[in-house]
Design an enzyme around this catalytic site. Structure first.
Site, mmCIF file in Angstrom:
data_model
loop_
_atom_site.group_PDB
_atom_site.id
_atom_site.type_symbol
_atom_site.label_atom_id
_atom_site.label_comp_id
_atom_site.label_asym_id
_atom_site.label_seq_id
_atom_site.Cartn_x
_atom_site.Cartn_y
_atom_site.Cartn_z
ATOM 1 N N PRO A 29 0.827 -1.214 0.000
ATOM 2 C CA PRO A 29 0.000 0.000 0.000
ATOM 3 C C PRO A 29 0.859 1.263 0.000
ATOM 4 O O PRO A 29 1.811 1.364 0.774
ATOM 5 C CB PRO A 29 -0.802 -0.110 1.313
ATOM 6 N N ALA A 63 -3.593 2.792 2.167
ATOM 7 C CA ALA A 63 -4.325 2.916 3.436
ATOM 8 C C ALA A 63 -5.672 3.609 3.199
ATOM 9 O O ALA A 63 -5.721 4.757 2.750
ATOM 10 C CB ALA A 63 -3.503 3.733 4.424
ATOM 11 N N GLN A 105 -5.725 -2.224 1.822
ATOM 12 C CA GLN A 105 -5.333 -2.018 3.218
ATOM 13 C C GLN A 105 -6.378 -1.109 3.871
ATOM 14 O O GLN A 105 -6.642 -0.013 3.374
ATOM 15 C CB GLN A 105 -3.960 -1.349 3.304
ATOM 16 N N TYR A 192 -0.150 4.776 13.347
ATOM 17 C CA TYR A 192 -1.588 5.040 13.240
ATOM 18 C C TYR A 192 -2.321 4.305 14.374
ATOM 19 O O TYR A 192 -1.696 3.707 15.253
ATOM 20 C CB TYR A 192 -2.092 4.688 11.839
ATOM 21 N N LEU A 315 13.206 -1.147 0.190
ATOM 22 C CA LEU A 315 14.321 -0.915 -0.730
ATOM 23 C C LEU A 315 14.758 -2.177 -1.482
ATOM 24 O O LEU A 315 15.948 -2.364 -1.704
ATOM 25 C CB LEU A 315 15.498 -0.296 0.012
ATOM 26 N N GLY A 337 7.841 -1.458 -3.421
ATOM 27 C CA GLY A 337 7.076 -0.217 -3.348
ATOM 28 C C GLY A 337 7.575 0.838 -4.316
ATOM 29 O O GLY A 337 7.167 0.898 -5.480
ATOM 30 N N ARG A 338 8.511 1.661 -3.840
ATOM 31 C CA ARG A 338 8.930 2.813 -4.644
ATOM 32 C C ARG A 338 9.519 2.405 -5.987
ATOM 33 O O ARG A 338 9.381 3.127 -6.979
ATOM 34 C CB ARG A 338 9.912 3.663 -3.841
HETATM 35 C C1 FMN Z 1 4.398 7.424 -1.249
HETATM 36 C C2 FMN Z 1 4.319 6.351 -0.203
HETATM 37 C C3 FMN Z 1 3.101 6.101 0.409
HETATM 38 C C4 FMN Z 1 2.995 5.075 1.368
HETATM 39 N N1 FMN Z 1 1.771 4.785 1.900
HETATM 40 C C5 FMN Z 1 1.623 3.713 2.710
HETATM 41 C C6 FMN Z 1 0.331 3.282 3.108
HETATM 42 O O1 FMN Z 1 -0.697 3.801 2.674
HETATM 43 N N2 FMN Z 1 0.270 2.230 3.965
HETATM 44 C C7 FMN Z 1 1.395 1.574 4.409
HETATM 45 O O2 FMN Z 1 1.287 0.636 5.194
HETATM 46 N N3 FMN Z 1 2.624 1.935 3.983
HETATM 47 C C8 FMN Z 1 2.756 2.964 3.127
HETATM 48 N N4 FMN Z 1 4.000 3.266 2.627
HETATM 49 C C9 FMN Z 1 5.137 2.383 2.893
HETATM 50 C C10 FMN Z 1 5.326 1.404 1.714
HETATM 51 O O3 FMN Z 1 4.236 0.500 1.618
HETATM 52 C C11 FMN Z 1 6.621 0.563 1.837
HETATM 53 O O4 FMN Z 1 6.512 -0.279 2.943
HETATM 54 C C12 FMN Z 1 7.863 1.439 1.964
HETATM 55 O O5 FMN Z 1 7.882 2.416 0.945
HETATM 56 C C13 FMN Z 1 9.143 0.593 1.883
HETATM 57 O O6 FMN Z 1 9.186 -0.169 0.701
HETATM 58 P P1 FMN Z 1 9.991 0.324 -0.636
HETATM 59 O O7 FMN Z 1 11.387 0.637 -0.206
HETATM 60 O O8 FMN Z 1 9.905 -0.855 -1.564
HETATM 61 O O9 FMN Z 1 9.294 1.542 -1.148
HETATM 62 C C14 FMN Z 1 4.139 4.316 1.719
HETATM 63 C C15 FMN Z 1 5.363 4.606 1.112
HETATM 64 C C16 FMN Z 1 5.465 5.589 0.157
HETATM 65 C C17 FMN Z 1 6.789 5.832 -0.517
#
Ligand code: FMN
Length: 386
Positions: A29, A63, A105, A192, A315, A337-338
């Site tokens: 998410p 979320a 989520q 949260y 990451l 994610g990113r």
């Molecule tokens: C723009 C953005 C929005 C995010 N929104 C949520 C969210 O809505 N719910 C959540 O549990 N994590 C959220 N995260 C965390 C990501 O789900 C993820 O766990 C985090 O970015 C690490 O993974 P990555 O390095 O692959 O991006 C968000 C992260 C980013 C960058």
């Protein structure tokens, strides 16, 4: 690659209750702060649809508030009325039509609900935000203690608030099923509402919902039971946790192992292992200064000690790294994610990288018919130096 047995684990289907995920790649998410009154719009359809086109096995909608006061920002999605539910249907249809599992989520922002959208500062709302039309409300929390100076003081939730919020989680899970989602994840992380009940840094209650670990877990576990009961037996339930607060006196990995066992006993299938977010000084879940896979050790330990499936995230960008984590049993599912925001075709690029579809046959057929010719054409041009 012709034989299924030779498939990399990343591309091996994964069974969870009645559902088979087409691969182990999950888009976790990621809030987009772009809804109006909690209702998804054209942006969300294109945004989530492109991950389905790009080979993600499972896509989590960001979320989504279980009620109005639970939305993290004014731009966050919601799932407490018919209009919001209907607006998810085209997104669900799009994901399913591209063999991607639609997942959502559900959460409650707790004491930081109603904060600024990140591009306006990521802090509490200020006068400029209000002039822009943002709505402000008194947030709810386990105790009347703000995140830090300058943040609103939440109302300490009373018995009626707890019952109503628990019921709203269950109602949102039922609506998710009606909208066609196939997995629900409870947001129990990032400071949260549910995380703030778990952590001794934010829960100072003296009733049955505070105090020792059992007391602090009580409300999150009641919510979990209510959501599980609202879902069909064949539908998987995920819970995202902050595995540790990353600060002295806070929630620890030992606590997370205990929690994971309790969640497993209540019918949770996968723990999605994130971290931090409950204090400005502790760990943060999207830290850019950490090594690739920095949160995966949480997933590995919980998997080993609580005997429950886990998703590792943080990451992870490289397909070989993702595959190695699975081969090493570090996690059962891989959250990207990113990197998926940066490369919405990450899943298809990874499958090409592993030689699974040299002819691009797993790409959407609208692209596949010309891609092979395009790829060969480019390579021929390059060889000839043209
Ligand atoms: C723009 C953005 C929005 C995010 N929104 C949520 C969210 O809505 N719910 C959540 O549990 N994590 C959220 N995260 C965390 C990501 O789900 C993820 O766990 C985090 O970015 C690490 O993974 P990555 O390095 O692959 O991006 C968000 C992260 C980013 C960058």
């Amino acid at each position: 690659m012709s034989q299924a047995s030779k498939l990399p684990l990343l591309f091996t289907p994964f069974k969870l209750r009645d559902l088979t995920l087409p691969n182990r790649i999950v888009v976790p998410p990621m809030a987009q702060y772009s809804a109006v009154n909690g209702v998804a719009n054209d942006f969300h359809l294109v945004h989530y649809g492109k991950f389905a086109l790009g080979g993600a096995g499972t896509v989590f909608i960001e979320a989504t508030g279980v009620n109005d006061e639970g939305r993290i920002t004014n731009g966050c999605l919601g799932l407490w009325n018919d209009e919001q539910q209907r607006a998810f249907e085209p997104i669900v249809r799009m994901l399913k039509s591209h063999n991607t599992i639609p997942a959502i989520q559900i959460g409650h922002g707790g004491r930081t609900a109603g904060m600024q959208r990140p591009w306006f500062g990521n802090g509490p709302l200020n006068a400029q935000d209000l002039a822009r039309g943002e709505k402000q409300w008194v947030p709810l929390g386990p105790s009347a203690v703000p995140l830090s100076d300058g943040w609103p003081v939440p109302k300490q939730m009373d018995a009626a608030d707890l019952a109503r919020t628990r019921d709203d989680f269950a109602a949102a899970a039922r609506r998710a099923m009606q909208a066609g989602f196939e997995i629900v994840e409870i947001h129990m992380a990032h400071g949260y509402l549910l995380h703030s009940f778990l952590s001794p840094l934010s829960n100072f209650r003296e009733d049955a919902y505070g105090g020792d670990l059992q007391g602090r877990m009580r409300f999150p576990l009641e919510v979990t039971e209510a959501v599980r009961a609202a879902l069909p037996a064949g539908t998987p339930l995920f819970v995202r946790i902050s595995s540790e607060d990353g600060i002295d006196g806070g929630w620890t990995m030992d606590d997370s192992v205990v929690l994971a066992r309790e969640l497993r006993a209540r019918g949770v299938d996968v723990i999605d292992c994130s971290s931090g977010g409950n204090t400005p000084k502790g760990a943060t879940n999207s830290n850019l200064h950490r090594a690739p896979g920095y949160q995966v050790p949480f997933a590995t330990r919980i998997r080993g000690e609580a005997g429950i499936m886990t998703e590792g995230v943080g990451l992870i960008r490289d397909p070989d790294h993702a595959e190695k984590l699975l081969q090493d049993h570090a996690a059962d599912l891989i959250g990207i994610g990113r990197q998926f925001l940066f490369d919405p075709f990450w899943g298809l690029h990874a499958s090409h990288h592993f030689g699974i579809d040299p002819d691009f046959t797993s790409w959407p057929h609208q692209y596949a018919w010309w891609l092979e010719k395009w790829d060969k054409g480019i390579k021929t041009r390059e060889k000839s130096g043209a």
